[in-house]
Design an enzyme around this catalytic site. Sequence first.
Site, short mmCIF file in Angstrom:
data_model
loop_
_atom_site.label_atom_id
_atom_site.label_comp_id
_atom_site.label_asym_id
_atom_site.label_seq_id
_atom_site.Cartn_x
_atom_site.Cartn_y
_atom_site.Cartn_z
N ASP A 32 4.02 4.92 -7.42
CA ASP A 32 4.22 4.16 -7.16
C ASP A 32 5.83 2.73 -7.51
OD1 ASP A 32 3.31 1.04 -7.20
OD2 ASP A 32 3.46 0.53 -9.16
N GLY A 33 5.62 1.52 -5.81
CA GLY A 33 7.76 0.67 -5.78
C GLY A 33 7.08 1.30 -4.45
N ARG A 45 6.71 -2.95 4.43
CA ARG A 45 5.91 -2.07 3.81
C ARG A 45 5.78 -0.64 3.55
NH1 ARG A 45 4.46 -4.42 -1.09
NH2 ARG A 45 2.67 -2.74 -0.98
N GLU A 79 -8.69 0.92 -5.28
CA GLU A 79 -8.65 -0.61 -5.87
C GLU A 79 -7.79 -0.57 -3.86
OE1 GLU A 79 -8.59 1.61 -8.04
OE2 GLU A 79 -10.45 0.22 -8.42
N ASN A 80 -7.58 0.04 -3.84
CA ASN A 80 -6.23 0.14 -2.57
C ASN A 80 -6.85 -0.60 -1.20
OD1 ASN A 80 -3.72 2.19 -3.26
ND2 ASN A 80 -4.16 0.71 -4.03
N TRP A 81 -8.56 -0.56 -0.32
CA TRP A 81 -9.19 -1.47 0.07
C TRP A 81 -8.36 -2.25 0.30
CZ3 TRP A 81 -10.31 3.04 3.27
CH2 TRP A 81 -10.90 4.14 3.21
C1 FPP Z 1 2.03 2.26 -4.41
O1 FPP Z 1 3.03 1.18 -3.99
C2 FPP Z 1 1.49 3.32 -3.28
C3 FPP Z 1 0.15 3.12 -2.76
C4 FPP Z 1 -0.35 2.80 -3.19
C5 FPP Z 1 0.20 4.71 -1.70
C6 FPP Z 1 0.74 6.16 -2.00
C7 FPP Z 1 1.20 6.58 -0.64
C8 FPP Z 1 2.08 7.00 0.25
C9 FPP Z 1 3.17 8.08 -0.83
C10 FPP Z 1 2.14 7.81 1.04
C11 FPP Z 1 1.23 9.05 1.81
C12 FPP Z 1 0.66 10.16 1.08
C13 FPP Z 1 0.59 11.21 1.60
C14 FPP Z 1 0.76 12.34 0.60
C15 FPP Z 1 1.43 11.54 2.65
P1 FPP Z 1 2.61 -0.20 -3.83
O2 FPP Z 1 2.95 0.05 -2.42
O3 FPP Z 1 1.64 -0.77 -4.29
O4 FPP Z 1 4.47 -0.41 -4.56
P2 FPP Z 1 4.76 -1.62 -4.35
O5 FPP Z 1 4.10 -1.91 -6.21
O6 FPP Z 1 6.33 -2.00 -4.80
O7 FPP Z 1 3.64 -3.38 -4.08
#
Ligand code: FPP
Length: 251
Positions: A32-33, A45, A79-81
């Site tokens: 996360d982050g 992002r 939920e990410n969709w």
């Molecule tokens: C959460 O951070 C992260 C995700 C939903 C995606 C994670 C994906 C990767 C690290 C890249 C792809 C992975 C591979 C295996 C190649 P966030 O975007 O919600 O961060 P935020 O809370 O700061 O918005």
Amino acid sequence: MALSFFNKNKKAKKSVEKLPDTLPNHVGFIMDGNGRWATKRGMPRTFGHREGAKNFKDLSLYCRDIGIRNASFYVFSTENWKRPQDEIDAIMDLFWDYLSEADQYLEKRVRMIFVGDRSRLQDRLQKRMNELENDSKDFEKMNLILAINYGGRDEIRHATQEIARQVKDGLLDPDAITEETIEKHLYTAGLPDVDLLIRPSGELRLSNYLIWQCAYAEYYFTNVLWPDFKRNEFNKALINYAQRGRRFGGI
Ligand code: FPP
């Protein structure tokens, strides 16, 4: 680019002497982050996800090199969709790029396992995931578990449906259902529970990640954002874990 990344991993050996004797058998990572990391730098992002993916590659190999037997990473949740389509596409493209270069993991005898409902993923992803799982099924160095289109509740729903079907077909007596029966029907069947769950970025929640498997996990939270959660930060989490007393409900 990929090769130089893998060569860099020789550095892992150097930090090994700083590590505690007691290492978790299964470490789960919530990556996360990424978004905030990029926004802080005035970047889109998706730039953060790219950095996050680089960090994932480095830490997953580091886990292997220091002797962690199971490492799981939350790549994309059910939920990410809800995210904007361009962000979803960017994450799926990063995942595809990674799968395309993942043969190098097989050379390191890492078994690759994907958990989640893959039916909604692009055909090319599904095909490659099946291929990698099949080609690495006998590898013993480490299980690398990637959760994609994964949700803990969805996993339990799926397991329940499978069990209900067996009951309906007369193959299973409802009174014979044990915790092991449920475990056998999870996407993680055969894999150990999470010992140490790491979530960077300051959020103090599980976000539907391996909710069954984390029942007795130790949690480690830090404000560091995922792209900055490097080996030294991970070492701190491992040292912290080794100092905890785990009683699993006993005394
Ligand atoms: C959460 O951070 C992260 C995700 C939903 C995606 C994670 C994906 C990767 C690290 C890249 C792809 C992975 C591979 C295996 C190649 P966030 O975007 O919600 O961060 P935020 O809370 O700061 O918005």
